[in-house]
Design a protein around this motif. Structure first.
Motif, PDB file in Angstrom:
ATOM      1  N   ALA A  78       0.838  -1.142   0.146  1.00  0.00           N
ATOM      2  CA  ALA A  78      -0.125   0.111   0.008  1.00  0.00           C
ATOM      3  C   ALA A  78       0.911   1.428   0.160  1.00  0.00           C
ATOM      4  N   ASP A  79       1.901   1.312   0.692  1.00  0.00           N
ATOM      5  CA  ASP A  79       2.895   2.369   0.808  1.00  0.00           C
ATOM      6  C   ASP A  79       3.361   2.707  -0.542  1.00  0.00           C
ATOM      7  N   LYS A  80       3.845   1.576  -1.419  1.00  0.00           N
ATOM      8  CA  LYS A  80       4.240   1.775  -2.862  1.00  0.00           C
ATOM      9  C   LYS A  80       3.201   2.230  -3.606  1.00  0.00           C
ATOM     10  N   LEU A  81       1.931   2.200  -3.348  1.00  0.00           N
ATOM     11  CA  LEU A  81       0.939   2.601  -4.353  1.00  0.00           C
ATOM     12  C   LEU A  81       0.694   4.265  -3.932  1.00  0.00           C
ATOM     13  N   ALA A  82       1.525   4.637  -3.107  1.00  0.00           N
ATOM     14  CA  ALA A  82       1.392   6.316  -2.712  1.00  0.00           C
ATOM     15  C   ALA A  82       0.028   6.777  -2.863  1.00  0.00           C
ATOM     16  N   LEU A  83      -1.074   6.012  -2.093  1.00  0.00           N
ATOM     17  CA  LEU A  83      -2.279   6.449  -2.201  1.00  0.00           C
ATOM     18  C   LEU A  83      -2.587   7.606  -0.970  1.00  0.00           C
ATOM     19  N   PRO A  84      -3.404   8.610  -1.278  1.00  0.00           N
ATOM     20  CA  PRO A  84      -3.617   9.665  -0.186  1.00  0.00           C
ATOM     21  C   PRO A  84      -3.898   9.141   0.989  1.00  0.00           C
ATOM     22  N   PRO A  85      -3.459   9.563   2.262  1.00  0.00           N
ATOM     23  CA  PRO A  85      -3.910   9.215   3.669  1.00  0.00           C
ATOM     24  C   PRO A  85      -5.292   9.377   3.815  1.00  0.00           C
ATOM     25  N   TRP A  86      -6.075  10.382   3.204  1.00  0.00           N
ATOM     26  CA  TRP A  86      -7.471  10.217   3.610  1.00  0.00           C
ATOM     27  C   TRP A  86      -8.056   9.013   3.153  1.00  0.00           C
ATOM     28  N   LEU A  87      -7.662   8.466   2.222  1.00  0.00           N
ATOM     29  CA  LEU A  87      -8.303   7.154   1.712  1.00  0.00           C
ATOM     30  C   LEU A  87      -8.223   6.283   2.826  1.00  0.00           C
ATOM     31  N   PHE A  88      -7.102   6.036   3.204  1.00  0.00           N
ATOM     32  CA  PHE A  88      -7.070   4.996   4.437  1.00  0.00           C
ATOM     33  C   PHE A  88      -7.805   5.129   5.564  1.00  0.00           C
ATOM     34  N   LEU A  89      -7.990   6.334   6.078  1.00  0.00           N
ATOM     35  CA  LEU A  89      -8.940   6.795   6.950  1.00  0.00           C
ATOM     36  C   LEU A  89     -10.518   6.703   6.614  1.00  0.00           C
ATOM     37  N   ALA A  90     -10.683   6.871   5.328  1.00  0.00           N
ATOM     38  CA  ALA A  90     -12.277   6.604   4.892  1.00  0.00           C
ATOM     39  C   ALA A  90     -12.339   5.251   4.813  1.00  0.00           C
ATOM     40  N   VAL A  91     -11.382   4.350   4.413  1.00  0.00           N
ATOM     41  CA  VAL A  91     -11.678   2.776   4.391  1.00  0.00           C
ATOM     42  C   VAL A  91     -11.979   2.344   5.878  1.00  0.00           C
TER      43      VAL A  91
END
Length: 252
Positions: A78-91
């Motif tokens: 998941a870190d390699k995907l560089a997703l925005p932090p808010w997405l992790f919080l939303a999930v």
């Protein structure tokens, strides 16, 4: 309270991850001293292996061993995907309101389906008013279906906020007679119902059976979809052809 929390497999798995971390640091340090340059992927793999070994040593179920092994690798990916932090919080928030206390109850969301609904309705005694409760009612499909049938007073109880809200809204918008309670079925008195339906998990069945034995009155029935109990053989076992799953029934 603390002892009850420690009995939850998810909490134990988390503690295994915490305990594995210093072991991972030590292993990375020793590899570096030996002239190797371990990558983050190697560190994640080591963390997963140590956590899985600790989980196995604590005698958790096999799927927790797999989860502990793969969790650090999933974080690395998941870190390699560089997703925005808010997405992790939303999930996280979505999963929290959907599954809520699954870490304690060990009962995830299982939809039963229309075949099970028909089978349950066919087992209810005809010719009189029947009070039925679905414990862990999820999105409310069974309760809404039963409430449409003459003579059935159908109630569902659900601990997770999101499924309870969805079922409550479905009943209100559809002008259904179905009733939905948000809460833990352990606080209910099963003696108030003619039939109790459960689609839980193997981990919850022993406690459910003890509660049913203590509270259910003569002439009532406990129905469990797919999961049985080792303490008592069911009065009736119905294998549903459409699903291949079994509806177990105990008459009191």
């Amino acid at each position: 309270m603390a002892r009850q929390l420690l009995r939850a497999p998810a909490v134990r798995a988390l503690l295994c991850q915490v305990a594995a971390f210093p072991l991972t640091l030590l292993a990375v340090y020793l590899l570096a001293r030996a002239g190797s340059q371990p990558s983050y992927l190697i560190a994640a793999l080591l963390q997963g292996v140590f956590a899985a070994l600790l989980t196995w040593r604590w005698r958790l179920a096999p799927w927790w061993i797999a989860i502990c092994l793969l969790f650090p690798l999933a974080l690395h990916g998941a870190d390699k995907l560089a997703l925005p932090p808010w997405l992790f919080l939303a999930v996280f928030l979505f999963m929290l309101v959907l599954y809520w206390s699954t870490f304690r109850t060990q009962v995830p969301y299982y939809p039963s389906g229309k075949t099970a609904w028909r089978a349950v309705a066919e087992q209810l005694p005809p010719g009189r008013e029947v009070k039925v409760i679905d414990i862990g009612s999820g999105l409310g499909g069974l309760v809404l279906d039963l409430a449409r049938r003459p003579g059935v007073q159908a109630t569902g109880i659900e601990l997770a906020p999101l499924p309870w809200l969805a079922s409550w809204l479905r009943a209100r918008l559809g002008n259904s007679r179905a009733r939905f309670i948000r809460g833990d079925y352990e606080s209910l008195d099963f003696g108030a119902y003619d039939a109790v339906f459960a689609y839980l998990s193997p981990a919850a069945m022993t406690a459910l059976w003890r509660k049913a034995q203590h509270e259910m009155r003569p002439g009532s029935m406990l129905m469990s979809y797919e999961f049985t109990v080792s303490e008592a053989s069911p009065t009736v076992s119905l294998t549903l052809q459409d699903t291949g799953r079994t509806l177990y029934i105990w008459h009191f």
